[in-house]
Design an enzyme around this catalytic site. Structure first.
Site, PDB file in Angstrom:
ATOM      1  N   GLU A  32      -5.901   1.830  -0.583  1.00 24.37           N
ATOM      2  CA  GLU A  32      -5.897   2.917  -1.503  1.00 24.37           C
ATOM      3  C   GLU A  32      -7.092   3.668  -1.902  1.00 24.37           C
ATOM      4  O   GLU A  32      -7.160   4.455  -2.956  1.00 24.37           O
ATOM      5  CB  GLU A  32      -4.670   2.457  -2.354  1.00 24.37           C
ATOM      6  CG  GLU A  32      -3.185   2.280  -2.272  1.00 24.37           C
ATOM      7  CD  GLU A  32      -2.461   1.900  -3.146  1.00 24.37           C
ATOM      8  OE1 GLU A  32      -2.865   1.883  -4.339  1.00 24.37           O
ATOM      9  OE2 GLU A  32      -1.336   1.758  -2.925  1.00 24.37           O
TER      10      GLU A  32
HETATM   11  C1  BMA Z   1       0.013  -0.958  -4.471  1.00 25.52           C
HETATM   12  C2  BMA Z   1      -1.160  -1.939  -4.127  1.00 25.52           C
HETATM   13  C3  BMA Z   1      -1.370  -3.008  -5.164  1.00 25.52           C
HETATM   14  C4  BMA Z   1      -0.298  -2.891  -6.151  1.00 25.52           C
HETATM   15  C5  BMA Z   1       0.962  -2.176  -5.882  1.00 25.52           C
HETATM   16  C6  BMA Z   1       1.951  -1.987  -7.018  1.00 25.52           C
HETATM   17  O1  BMA Z   1      -0.622   0.306  -4.316  1.00 25.52           O
HETATM   18  O2  BMA Z   1      -2.067  -1.770  -3.082  1.00 25.52           O
HETATM   19  O3  BMA Z   1      -2.768  -2.251  -5.541  1.00 25.52           O
HETATM   20  O4  BMA Z   1      -0.275  -4.020  -6.699  1.00 25.52           O
HETATM   21  O5  BMA Z   1       0.779  -1.135  -5.522  1.00 25.52           O
HETATM   22  O6  BMA Z   1       1.581  -1.277  -8.008  1.00 25.52           O
END
Ligand code: BMA
Length: 853
Positions: A434
């Site tokens: 991300e």
């Molecule tokens: C995503 C993951 C984590 C996070 C999850 C829940 O973006 O990559 O970074 O724990 O969402 O928010």
């Protein structure tokens, strides 16, 4: 070569530092690998950080300095060998190493192993090895202050972006702040004259049927004067049978074996077997003495990511093709299985992989905020045909990029790729988690800039993801590289290209889960919904019974997600009548999670429609596991207890499945009127087949009106196309009257579909019940549920449909291992559930509308 592990007879102590000058050293014995928290807990010096609010009582540990030391003797013969190395497999993180009072190295990257030449420094008697660990918190802050200052991020504190240390230690939206310190992997003394340093194996499968195998291997030795040495190389199958062998292979020459059909291809589970071979390499001198030997596991498979235009839809596919077979990847995201990595006992990774197998899953994504995982995890995936998506260790941040850091990242990537490339399960490397999404969200990603020169741009780590890492992956492996997860298209949330993380259910626009089909992507590598863990797990995090309610301080501390109360309640209120006592809250959040997640798999697997129509080719739930006992998106908790959704997802990932959608279609009499219209409830019925053969099936569709008990049945015969979904029927919901104004309440009709293989017409191969939603409007009739326990089996029948039945051992005794949960029952369709360990004990149960809410 002689290898002596240096794991015993260690002592550790806090030592004074700039930040805590008045510390009195107090030495306590330990063995390694370990970390400070773990040892202090063992000594009773800190309380269990996972319980109550104790997490906050141990935060000082990461701001202190610590020393681990040992004393060891070495055989005279070893001391005199040509090479004497100390091999540190992993130090967490900022460590100065001294041997016999002399500094031999400093480290600042926990993902690196370090081989240090200590020839001439090691004595036969009484060597002193000391590891001085500086506070990770302060070191990260120092690096941040010196190299650009705080940068934007999601989760944790900004100094983590400057630290090559597992990022989840800074706290995440499912994990506590627990910054570990210590030698987290083994330390060995290695003495030798010459050693096999690197073996690069490239294997390939060619031919139309991917059944012609070749193997190439090249070898590097620790010393360049290798002329006087040869290699004996043998390829063996799992039973020890030799397939090829060569006795005097020159070290500098590439080995090339055309194996033809002498070896078998490795397949992901569900598509074939996982034959594994061993390549044994022995290094010999001219006299034939064996100086070193390495055995590498080898498997033969072709793995590609196909990104091709799709029939009738925009963009391109993102589908994994293994040995020519395009695979729908139904799987999970993986986070570290503990905040204290050294506490993960042997067997625990395998137990997680066993759970994936029980869940019919075929892919695991090792997420970038943790660690390059332990060998056991990848080995278990190799052995069981679980594909691995491997991120590099960056997550949710605008990472800096400067020469000293990049040098360390390069070494880290080289070591990770060298270690992981031999695992047939590993089919993709992704640059980070991300980081493009974050850069887009703050307006610093410029997709028009393709200069290749990003170090001075507003998104400097593009250099790492677009230049540094792909170069390493390409040079050292044949594995596909993807810049990030998610990545592709006009931006990282493009639903038509690359992968996406679909967080508009829960985060983002907080869509209802009935919209999953519209929210699809070509490959959904993250999506999730929270649910409480098992009551036993809840009771693990506090002994204080007065805190056992969802809004208690301790319950709240065990859910790290921003705004979780609002979001859980949003989804609960929209769908269920529910109450707040802890057993009810556990039940309702679990059923909500189960409804939500199983719908995603059902709808997205339907979009895998065959060659050229792989509109969605993967769904990886966030997340399979937890790193401590908590409420999170995990589908199984820290203690490996599966939540009900684990089972409903497993049902959606069986080889054969059946699915239904239903929706109201409103047609006005003509364009001038608002008051005169018809509402018809329409439904669609399909089935999926992930085997590579077409299959003849019969699908029985049955309706049950919860008010009148009226039933209706339809039968369809169909051939399911191979490895794809097949549409079976669409039309009005049987016996649902047409409505002409909004005061008319639709009949509460439950529709069940049962799928039978024509070759086995007496066995329900797959079933799915579609209920009228939202559930909050329904008045559930007394269903006449009958539960009969026969040893380790539970037989379930009902007179009227039952929704969301969750079973447990009565009285909260030792839990049973259930084969299914969150069951929907239908009259006349008896279901049997296996419950290993139940041993005839009574069961308790809950279902929607059972009167206990
Ligand atoms: C995503 C993951 C984590 C996070 C999850 C829940 O973006 O990559 O970074 O724990 O969402 O928010």
């Amino acid at each position: 070569m002689l290898k002596s592990p240096l794991l015993e007879n260690w002592e550790f102590s806090q030592v004074s530092s700039e930040h805590s000058p008045d510390v009195h050293e107090s030495w306590n014995p330990c063995s390694i690998p370990t970390s400070v928290h773990v040892e202090l807990k063992r000594l009773g010096k800190i309380p269990d950080p996972y319980k109550d609010l104790n997490e906050w009582k141990v935060q000082w540990i990461q701001e202190a300095d610590w020393v681990f030391k040992t004393q060891f003797d070495v055989d005279e013969a070893q001391v005199n060998q040509k090479h004497v190395d100390l091999l540190f497999e992993g130090l967490d993180t900022y460590c100065t190493i001294t041997l016999n009072g002399k500094e031999i190295a400093t480290t600042d990257n926990m993902f690196l192993s370090h081989r240090i030449d200590v020839k001439g420094m090691i004595k036969a008697k009484s060597n002193q090895l000391e590891l001085h660990f500086k506070s990770p918190w302060h070191e990260a802050s120092k690096a941040e202050a010196e190299n650009g200052g705080p940068k934007p991020l999601w989760n944790g504190a900004s100094n983590r972006l400057y630290s090559r240390k597992a990022q989840y230690g800074w706290g995440w939206d499912w994990g506590p702040v627990m910054m570990t310190v210590g030698p987290w992997k083994a330390i060995n003394l290695e003495t030798y004259d010459i050693r096999l340093d690197e073996i690069r194996i490239d294997d390939s499968l060619t031919g139309e049927a991917y059944d012609h195998a070749k193997l190439a291997a090249s070898f590097t030795l620790s010393d360049t004067d290798a002329e006087a040495h040869q290699l004996e190389i043998t390829l063996k199958d799992a039973s020890g049978q030799t397939i090829r062998t060569v006795r005097d292979h020159p070290v500098s020459e590439k080995l090339r074996w055309d194996l033809g059909k002498d070896v078998k291809a490795w397949y992901p589970r569900g598509y074939g077997d996982q034959p594994l071979y061993d390549l044994e390499v022995q290094l010999k001198n001219s006299g034939g003495d064996v100086l070193d030997r390495i055995t590498k596991r080898v498997a033969f498979r072709s793995a590609k990511v196909i990104q091709e235009p799709l029939e009738g839809q925009e963009g391109t596919s993102f589908v994994f093709e293994i040995n020519g077979i395009r695979v729908f990847c139904g799987g999970s995201n993986w986070i570290p299985a503990d905040s204290f990595l050294t506490e993960i006992e042997p067997g625990r990774y395998r137990a997680w992989v066993d759970l994936l197998i029980r869940g019919n899953q075929n892919m695991l994504r090792v997420w970038g905020g943790g660690v390059y995982e332990a060998e056991e995890l990848y080995d278990a995936c190799d052995e069981n045909g679980i594909l691995v998506w491997q991120d590099f260790m960056f997550g949710c941040g605008l990472y800096p990029s400067y020469p000293k850091l990049n040098e360390s990242i390069k070494l880290e990537a080289e070591q990770a790729v060298r270690r992981l490339r031999d695992h047939p399960s590993v089919v993709i490397f992704a640059g980070n988690n991300e980081d493009y999404a974050l850069a887009e969200s703050i307006g610093v990603m410029d997709y028009k800039d393709n200069s290749g020169d990003y170090m001075n741009s507003k998104f400097p780590a593009r250099h790492v993801y677009e230049v540094l890492l792909p170069e390493v992956v390409d040079r050292l492996s044949n594995i596909f590289y993807h810049r990030s997860s998610p990545y592709g298209g006009k931006d990282s949330s493009d639903q038509t290209v690359g992968d996406i993380h679909q967080w508009n259910v829960w985060h983002g626009t907080q869509e209802p889960w009935s919209n999953w089909d519209k929210l699809a992507g070509r490959f959904v590598s993250e999506f999730g919904m929270q649910g409480y863990p098992n009551i036993r797990t809840v009771k693990e995090w506090t002994d204080d019974k007065s805190q056992l309610f969802p809004q208690s301080r301790i319950s709240v501390n065990h859910n790290k997600a921003d705004g979780f109360e609002r979001r859980l309640e949003l989804y609960l209120m929209e769908n269920f009548r529910h109450s707040f006592d802890i057993p009810s809250y556990i039940y309702y959040t679990q059923i909500m999670q189960s409804e939500c997640l199983s719908a995603a798999y059902r709808l997205w697997r339907r979009s895998f429609k065959g060659r050229g129509r792989e509109y969605t080719a993967g769904a990886l739930v966030w997340q399979i596991n937890d790193c401590w006992p908590c409420v999170s998106w995990a589908i199984a908790d820290y203690y490996l207890r599966p939540k009900p959704t684990f089972f409903t997802i497993a049902r959606e990932l069986r080889t054969y499945t059946v699915g239904i959608t239903r929706k109201d279609v409103k047609t006005h009499r003509d364009s001038s009127t608002s008051a005169f219209f018809e509402i018809k409830e329409e439904m669609e019925l399909w089935a999926c087949n992930s085997s590579v053969n077409p299959i003849d099936v019969e699908v029985v569709l049955e309706t049950f009106n919860l008010n009148t008990s009226q039933r209706e049945q339809k039968t369809f015969n169909a051939q399911l196309q191979p490895n794809a979904s097949t549409e079976i029927w669409s039309g009005p919901v049987p016996s649902q009257p047409i409505r002409t104004d909004h005061s008319q309440i639709p009949e509460p009709i439950v529709i069940q579909a049962r799928l039978y293989l024509s070759s086995a017409p007496d066995k329900v191969e797959a079933r799915y019940s579609s209920w009228p939603e939202p559930y909050k409007y329904l008045t559930f009739p007394e269903p006449g549920l009958k539960i009969t326990v026969k040893g380790d089996e539970v037989v379930l029948t009902c007179e009227k449909p039952v929704k969301g039945l969750v079973l447990d051992v009565k009285g909260g005794g030792d839990e049973a291992i259930w084969s299914d949960q969150a069951l929907d029952l239908f009259p006349g369709d008896e279901q049997k559930v296996e419950a290993k360990g139940l041993g005839g004990r009574d069961v308790t149960f809950r279902y929607l509308g059972d009167g206990s809410a």
